[in-house]
Design a protein around this motif. Sequence first.
Motif, PDB file in Angstrom:
ATOM      1  N   THR A 224       0.832  -1.208   0.000  1.00  0.00           N
ATOM      2  CA  THR A 224       0.000   0.000   0.000  1.00  0.00           C
ATOM      3  C   THR A 224       0.865   1.257   0.000  1.00  0.00           C
ATOM      4  N   GLN A 225       1.945   1.220   0.793  1.00  0.00           N
ATOM      5  CA  GLN A 225       2.839   2.374   0.846  1.00  0.00           C
ATOM      6  C   GLN A 225       3.538   2.600  -0.499  1.00  0.00           C
ATOM      7  N   LYS A 226       3.992   1.489  -1.098  1.00  0.00           N
ATOM      8  CA  LYS A 226       4.652   1.607  -2.400  1.00  0.00           C
ATOM      9  C   LYS A 226       3.685   2.110  -3.468  1.00  0.00           C
ATOM     10  N   SER A 227       2.445   1.629  -3.411  1.00  0.00           N
ATOM     11  CA  SER A 227       1.442   2.098  -4.372  1.00  0.00           C
ATOM     12  C   SER A 227       1.189   3.585  -4.205  1.00  0.00           C
ATOM     13  N   TYR A 228       1.166   4.021  -2.972  1.00  0.00           N
ATOM     14  CA  TYR A 228       0.953   5.445  -2.722  1.00  0.00           C
ATOM     15  C   TYR A 228       2.128   6.270  -3.257  1.00  0.00           C
ATOM     16  N   ASP A 229       3.349   5.767  -3.001  1.00  0.00           N
ATOM     17  CA  ASP A 229       4.529   6.483  -3.501  1.00  0.00           C
ATOM     18  C   ASP A 229       4.529   6.532  -5.033  1.00  0.00           C
ATOM     19  N   LEU A 230       4.196   5.376  -5.670  1.00  0.00           N
ATOM     20  CA  LEU A 230       4.157   5.346  -7.131  1.00  0.00           C
ATOM     21  C   LEU A 230       3.092   6.282  -7.680  1.00  0.00           C
ATOM     22  N   SER A 231       1.955   6.316  -7.007  1.00  0.00           N
ATOM     23  CA  SER A 231       0.890   7.218  -7.432  1.00  0.00           C
ATOM     24  C   SER A 231       1.344   8.669  -7.342  1.00  0.00           C
ATOM     25  N   SER A 232       2.099   8.983  -6.285  1.00  0.00           N
ATOM     26  CA  SER A 232       2.608  10.351  -6.148  1.00  0.00           C
ATOM     27  C   SER A 232       3.580  10.681  -7.280  1.00  0.00           C
ATOM     28  N   GLU A 233       4.471   9.724  -7.602  1.00  0.00           N
ATOM     29  CA  GLU A 233       5.417   9.961  -8.697  1.00  0.00           C
ATOM     30  C   GLU A 233       4.690  10.129 -10.029  1.00  0.00           C
ATOM     31  N   ILE A 234       3.669   9.302 -10.257  1.00  0.00           N
ATOM     32  CA  ILE A 234       2.917   9.401 -11.515  1.00  0.00           C
ATOM     33  C   ILE A 234       2.226  10.746 -11.621  1.00  0.00           C
ATOM     34  N   ARG A 235       1.638  11.200 -10.498  1.00  0.00           N
ATOM     35  CA  ARG A 235       0.984  12.510 -10.529  1.00  0.00           C
ATOM     36  C   ARG A 235       1.985  13.619 -10.823  1.00  0.00           C
ATOM     37  N   GLY A 236       3.198  13.498 -10.237  1.00  0.00           N
ATOM     38  CA  GLY A 236       4.227  14.499 -10.531  1.00  0.00           C
ATOM     39  C   GLY A 236       4.671  14.456 -11.988  1.00  0.00           C
ATOM     40  N   SER A 237       4.843  13.214 -12.510  1.00  0.00           N
ATOM     41  CA  SER A 237       5.252  13.083 -13.915  1.00  0.00           C
ATOM     42  C   SER A 237       4.179  13.612 -14.848  1.00  0.00           C
ATOM     43  N   LEU A 238       2.912  13.338 -14.520  1.00  0.00           N
ATOM     44  CA  LEU A 238       1.825  13.851 -15.349  1.00  0.00           C
ATOM     45  C   LEU A 238       1.809  15.369 -15.366  1.00  0.00           C
ATOM     46  N   SER A 239       2.094  15.948 -14.227  1.00  0.00           N
ATOM     47  CA  SER A 239       2.148  17.414 -14.181  1.00  0.00           C
ATOM     48  C   SER A 239       3.278  17.934 -15.074  1.00  0.00           C
ATOM     49  N   THR A 240       4.455  17.252 -14.980  1.00  0.00           N
ATOM     50  CA  THR A 240       5.589  17.667 -15.827  1.00  0.00           C
ATOM     51  C   THR A 240       5.270  17.471 -17.303  1.00  0.00           C
ATOM     52  N   PHE A 241       4.658  16.319 -17.645  1.00  0.00           N
ATOM     53  CA  PHE A 241       4.290  16.061 -19.037  1.00  0.00           C
ATOM     54  C   PHE A 241       3.281  17.085 -19.539  1.00  0.00           C
ATOM     55  N   SER A 242       2.400  17.494 -18.687  1.00  0.00           N
ATOM     56  CA  SER A 242       1.412  18.493 -19.091  1.00  0.00           C
ATOM     57  C   SER A 242       2.095  19.811 -19.444  1.00  0.00           C
ATOM     58  N   VAL A 243       3.087  20.181 -18.619  1.00  0.00           N
ATOM     59  CA  VAL A 243       3.831  21.417 -18.913  1.00  0.00           C
ATOM     60  C   VAL A 243       4.599  21.283 -20.229  1.00  0.00           C
ATOM     61  N   LEU A 244       5.290  20.121 -20.393  1.00  0.00           N
ATOM     62  CA  LEU A 244       6.040  19.898 -21.631  1.00  0.00           C
ATOM     63  C   LEU A 244       5.115  19.869 -22.842  1.00  0.00           C
ATOM     64  N   ARG A 245       3.951  19.268 -22.682  1.00  0.00           N
ATOM     65  CA  ARG A 245       2.990  19.206 -23.786  1.00  0.00           C
ATOM     66  C   ARG A 245       2.567  20.605 -24.208  1.00  0.00           C
ATOM     67  N   SER A 246       2.367  21.455 -23.224  1.00  0.00           N
ATOM     68  CA  SER A 246       1.987  22.834 -23.552  1.00  0.00           C
ATOM     69  C   SER A 246       3.115  23.539 -24.302  1.00  0.00           C
ATOM     70  N   GLU A 247       4.368  23.316 -23.852  1.00  0.00           N
ATOM     71  CA  GLU A 247       5.501  23.945 -24.534  1.00  0.00           C
ATOM     72  C   GLU A 247       5.650  23.421 -25.961  1.00  0.00           C
ATOM     73  N   VAL A 248       5.548  22.078 -26.120  1.00  0.00           N
ATOM     74  CA  VAL A 248       5.674  21.493 -27.462  1.00  0.00           C
ATOM     75  C   VAL A 248       4.565  21.990 -28.379  1.00  0.00           C
ATOM     76  N   LYS A 249       3.366  22.080 -27.851  1.00  0.00           N
ATOM     77  CA  LYS A 249       2.253  22.558 -28.664  1.00  0.00           C
ATOM     78  C   LYS A 249       2.488  23.979 -29.134  1.00  0.00           C
ATOM     79  N   SER A 250       3.010  24.814 -28.227  1.00  0.00           N
ATOM     80  CA  SER A 250       3.286  26.194 -28.628  1.00  0.00           C
ATOM     81  C   SER A 250       4.380  26.244 -29.695  1.00  0.00           C
ATOM     82  N   GLN A 251       5.426  25.388 -29.544  1.00  0.00           N
ATOM     83  CA  GLN A 251       6.487  25.354 -30.552  1.00  0.00           C
ATOM     84  C   GLN A 251       5.970  24.839 -31.894  1.00  0.00           C
TER      85      GLN A 251
END
Length: 314
Positions: free
Chosen positions: A54-81
Motif C-alpha cells: 500500500t505504501q509503495k502504491s501510494y509512492d508510485l501514485s505520487s510519482e505518476i501525478r508528478g510526472s503527469l504534471s511535468t508532461f502536461s507542462v512539456l505538452r503545452s511547450e511542445v504545442k506552442s512550438q
Amino acid sequence: MTVSLLLLLFSVSVASVQSQGSSQDAFIIQYLERRLVQMEERLSQCEQNIVSVTQKSYDLSSEIRGSLSTFSVLRSEVKSQVDGVSARVDRLERELEYLENKIPSQSDIEMEETLLEQQIKAAELDQLKKKAKLQVQNDCSAALSQIRSVKIVKKVGDAIGSWFRDPTEGSEKVFLLSGIRNNSVLQFSSLQSFIETSSPEKVLLLPVHWQGSGHVVYNGFFYCHKADTPNQILKVELLNGTVVDSTLLPGAGRLPVYSLNPNTFLDMAVDELGLWVIYADPEYGGNLVITKLDKGRKPTGIEFILRMSTEFQV
C-alpha cells in the motif's frame, strides 16, 4: 465372587479406554494450537506485506501525478512550438508560391534548352546534307580513269602501321604510327622531313595504347581506337598528350572493317565535311556503316550527328 471379578475387569477396561481417549485429545489439541499459531504468524506477515504494498502504491501514485504534471507542462511547450513552426511553414509556402509565380519553372527552361539544341542539330544536319549534295553533284562530273602501281616512299617501322597528315589548312606535319598496338606517335615537321630523315621531330607518348591502323589527326587532335576496347574512340591533345574526351560507337568493333586488314575495327577518315568513322556492323549483314562525328557542344567533345549504312561489304 465371579460377579465381583467381572465388575472389576469391566472397570479396569473402561478406565483404560478413558485414559487412551484423553491422550489422543491432548495431542489433537496441541496440534491445532500449533497450526493456529502458524496461521497467526502468516496472517501477521500478510498484513505487513499489504501495508508495504500500500505504501509503495501510494509512492508510485505520487510519482505518476508528478510526472503527469511535468508532461502536461512539456505538452503545452511542445504545442506552442509546433504552432510556431506551423505558422512559419505556412508563411514559407506562401513565399514559395509567390516566387513560383514570378520565376519560370525549371522544366520550362530545360524544355527551351532542349528545343534550342534540337533546332541547332537540325540546322547543322540540313547544312551538312546541302554540302554533301553539292559535293555529289560536283563529283559526278569526275570519273576514275586509272590506277598506277604502288610507289614506295619510305620503309620504316613494322610491316603494319599508318602515316598521315593533319588535313587542317596550314598544317604540314606528318605523323607515323608503327605496328597495330602501341602508345607512341612519331611527329615529323613536313613530308620532306619524313621522307629524308629517320629521326622524328617529336615522340609523343600517350597515357593509353591505341590499336589498329585507322587513326587520323584532325585540327590538332589525334583520334584513335583505344586498345582492348571494342568501340571506344579517344580524342588526344597533341600538344601535351592528354586524353581530352572519349566516346563509344554503338554497333562497332565486332567485325574488322576490311577483310585484308583483320586488326583494324574502326577506320577514321577526314574530308571537307569533317571527321568520319567507318566500321562493319553485323546488324547490317556485315556491311559498312559510315558515322559522322562532330566536335560537340564543348570545344573538346565528340558527338554523333549522322549515320549511314551501305550495301558494300569488304
